[in-house]
Design a protein around this motif. Structure first.
Motif, PDB file in Angstrom:
ATOM      1  N   LEU A 192     -15.249 100.316 109.310  1.00 16.77           N
ATOM      2  CA  LEU A 192     -14.160 100.244 108.348  1.00 16.77           C
ATOM      3  C   LEU A 192     -12.855 100.398 109.110  1.00 16.77           C
ATOM      4  N   VAL A 193     -12.001  99.382 109.044  1.00 15.52           N
ATOM      5  CA  VAL A 193     -10.751  99.355 109.803  1.00 15.52           C
ATOM      6  C   VAL A 193      -9.590  99.277 108.826  1.00 15.52           C
ATOM      7  N   SER A 194      -8.576 100.136 109.016  1.00 16.50           N
ATOM      8  CA  SER A 194      -7.408 100.145 108.138  1.00 16.50           C
ATOM      9  C   SER A 194      -6.144 100.230 108.967  1.00 16.50           C
ATOM     10  N   GLY A 195      -5.033  99.773 108.389  1.00 20.54           N
ATOM     11  CA  GLY A 195      -3.739  99.833 109.048  1.00 20.54           C
ATOM     12  C   GLY A 195      -2.987  98.527 108.923  1.00 20.54           C
ATOM     13  N   VAL A 196      -2.118  98.260 109.912  1.00 16.94           N
ATOM     14  CA  VAL A 196      -1.298  97.054 109.940  1.00 16.94           C
ATOM     15  C   VAL A 196      -1.917  96.078 110.934  1.00 16.94           C
ATOM     16  N   GLY A 197      -2.322  94.906 110.454  1.00 19.18           N
ATOM     17  CA  GLY A 197      -2.922  93.893 111.299  1.00 19.18           C
ATOM     18  C   GLY A 197      -1.889  92.927 111.832  1.00 19.18           C
ATOM     19  N   ASN A 198      -2.360  91.803 112.341  1.00 16.50           N
ATOM     20  CA  ASN A 198      -1.455  90.784 112.858  1.00 16.50           C
ATOM     21  C   ASN A 198      -0.708  90.105 111.715  1.00 16.50           C
ATOM     22  N   ASP A 199       0.415  89.466 112.076  1.00 13.20           N
ATOM     23  CA  ASP A 199       1.268  88.798 111.099  1.00 13.20           C
ATOM     24  C   ASP A 199       1.712  89.744 109.998  1.00 13.20           C
ATOM     25  N   GLN A 200       1.858  91.026 110.374  1.00 11.09           N
ATOM     26  CA  GLN A 200       2.397  92.054 109.494  1.00 11.09           C
ATOM     27  C   GLN A 200       1.587  92.214 108.203  1.00 11.09           C
ATOM     28  N   GLN A 201       0.281  91.980 108.304  1.00 14.44           N
ATOM     29  CA  GLN A 201      -0.591  92.163 107.150  1.00 14.44           C
ATOM     30  C   GLN A 201      -1.073  93.609 107.081  1.00 14.44           C
ATOM     31  N   ASN A 202      -1.111  94.139 105.883  1.00 11.37           N
ATOM     32  CA  ASN A 202      -1.681  95.464 105.648  1.00 11.37           C
ATOM     33  C   ASN A 202      -3.145  95.270 105.275  1.00 11.37           C
TER      34      ASN A 202
END
Length: 531
Positions: free
Chosen positions: A242-252
């Motif tokens: 389970l991964v959470s946070g801010v991904g690439n292209d400023q996706q949450n």
């Protein structure tokens, strides 16, 4: 440059530290959680971790973070050894004090020279080499901008001697977690964060069984300013991520990566991302599968406000069950803080970027969550949850930045009067060996507060009687208590397959764990032979 939208959020000043008057337990209006006197070094952009490193029956503390500004960082990596309700920075050992918390706040680097200590990352404890003692993984960035992951092995012998045995490339704004990715019994390491190019990455470093990890290999998109957590959400016998946070292209993002024989692929779980998200797996409805708690920020006109969402797991499919207030850029975790046998929610951080900073417990009453205990909180901080004094309930340690005030760190001892009985040991342990593989099974345990389906299970397998060489249980061999407050290593499974075994004789046992982290005794040790 990625994450430019975060600049305004990250320019919050971080003064050197705030002076907080310690409270006396008896003077508090609500003594359910008692703020203990003394302070550990306050930091931000890091992680605190509780675990019984010296296996003496109480939880020690490892801290990592930055005690200065982002522009001029002063990384801190320290270890505080707990000796029977007294914390002190070690080595050297100091005399035992009265029954209260005493902190030595001099900045003594324990693991490395100050120039090579890591911040803006995470750390995690786990038995990497199967010797029965907790080791340590730390990932982050140095004060000079180098990204690195360090592995520290614990020499054991009921002392704490952490030696850095391995270093490889790391990620910043990262989270790390130990878990068995390939069902061979040893602990692999997942790392999620930003690489040197600002790309959000998810890496896996595979363990050779002796505590040496491969150079981490890129999996899929990771996330910064969030969490990575292991758990078997689809109950197929292997550990998912389970991964959470801010991904690439400023996706949450809050994303599940499903594990199929060591290959991880995104699961279409329909879980909505929130800003600066933290997420955790736990069975809040005690039906035998892993639900999800998410906390983070949601954009409203001209302000970012915190919220929490609970997603119920029904046969591997998630449904949003409830929404309540929460915190961003902090911690989301499941805990049974009131010892009533079900999982409550915990969230700490900031209610708004420039507003309330706090931590809260949310009491679970048949799936309805009510905000209950309040703690001090901080922005860009974290919380450690665990039974540090081993009295049978979950305590809380929170750190972070109080806007316009400075840094703080506080330990809250749980003084709730509710008793919690340990579960009974599982029944009927059976091993069915085959070529290089064994199927382990057992009967469900029972518990006075928790339905049987809500219990998790913890397996130990060794090549010697009582050993942890193959599957570390991370439990005290004398008391059976876990060295960390956590779910069992096979979650809710009553059957589990272990692979990659050489021929020979193996010894194993299993124990049950309730939502508060209270453990049953292990079953009577069994043995099996791989032909």
């Amino acid at each position: 440059m990625r994450y430019t939208f975060l600049v305004l959020l990250l320019i919050v000043a971080i003064p050197a530290r705030a002076q907080v008057d310690p409270l006396v337990c008896e003077d508090q209006a609500r003594p359910n959680f008692c703020f203990m006197e003394g302070e550990v070094v306050p930091v931000t952009f890091g992680h605190f971790e509780w675990g019984d490193l010296d296996r003496d029956g109480d939880m020690d503390l490892v801290i990592q973070g930055n005690r200065n500004t982002r522009a001029e960082p002063a990384p801190v990596q320290q270890f505080y050894r707990n000796d029977g309700d007294t914390f002190f920075l070690g080595p050297p050992r100091v005399p035992d004090g009265p029954p209260s918390i005493t902190y030595v706040t001099t900045y003594i680097p324990l693991f490395a020279s100050p120039d090579s200590m890591l911040w803006d990352g995470g750390n995690a404890m786990g038995d990497a080499n199967g010797d029965g003692f907790l080791d340590l993984a730390v990932s982050g960035i140095t004060s000079t901008g180098d990204l690195r992951t360090d592995i520290y092995l614990n020499a054991g012998n009921n002392t704490v001697s952490l030696t850095r045995t391995q270093s490889f490339e790391g990620l910043r704004s990262s989270s790390v977690a130990w878990g068995d990715a390939d069902n061979d019994g040893d602990l692999d390491l997942a790392i999620s964060g930003l690489d040197e190019n600002g790309e959000a990455r998810l890496w896996l470093a595979v363990n050779d069984g002796n505590g040496t990890l491969t150079t981490p290999a890129g999996l899929l998109e990771g996330a910064a300013f969030g969490r990575v957590v292991w758990g078997d959400y689809d109950q197929d016998g292997d550990r998912d991520l389970l991964v959470s946070g801010v991904g690439n292209d400023q996706q949450n993002i809050v994303r599940i990566y499903r594990n199929s024989g060591g290959t991880f692929t995104p699961a279409n779980a329909g879980i909505r991302g929130v800003l600066f998200a933290a997420a955790d797996w736990g069975d809040y409805d005690a039906d035998g599968d892993l639900d999800i708690l998410v906390a983070g920020g949601q954009l409203h006109p001209f302000v970012v406000g915190g919220l929490s969402r609970v997603y119920r797991n029904d046969a591997g499919a998630y449904t949003e069950a409830t929404v309540f207030d929460g915190m961003l850029h902090g911690t989301a975790a499941w805990i049974d803080y009131d010892n009533d046998g079900d999982l409550d929610a915990f969230s700490s951080g900031a209610g708004r970027i420039s507003g309330e900073v706090a931590g809260f417990t949310y009491r679970n009453d048949s799936g309805s969550f009510t905000r209950d205990e309040r703690f001090g909180g901080g922005l860009f901080g974290d919380a450690a949850l665990g039974d540090y004094d081993m009295d049978g309930d979950v305590d809380v340690f929170i750190f972070g930045n109080i806007t316009n005030a400075g840094l703080f760190s506080r330990e809250y001892r749980n003084e709730l009067a509710h008793s919690n009985t340990p579960p009974n040991a599982p029944s009927l342990p059976i091993a069915t060996p085959g070529p290089a593989t064994v199927v382990l099974s057992w009967g469900a345990a029972s518990d006075g507060q928790t339905p049987a389906a809500g219990l998790t299970y913890n397996v130990r397998v060794g090549t010697t009687p009582g050993g942890n060489e193959v599957v570390p249980a991370m439990s005290n061999p004398v008391t059976s208590k876990r060295l960390q407050t956590a779910r069992g290593n096979v979650d809710h499974q009553l059957t589990w397959t272990l692979s990659g075994l050489a021929s020979g004789t193996y010894y194993w046992a299993v124990q049950a764990i309730d939502p508060s982290g209270t453990t049953s005794p292990f079953t009577v040790e069994q043995s099996f032979v791989i032909p």
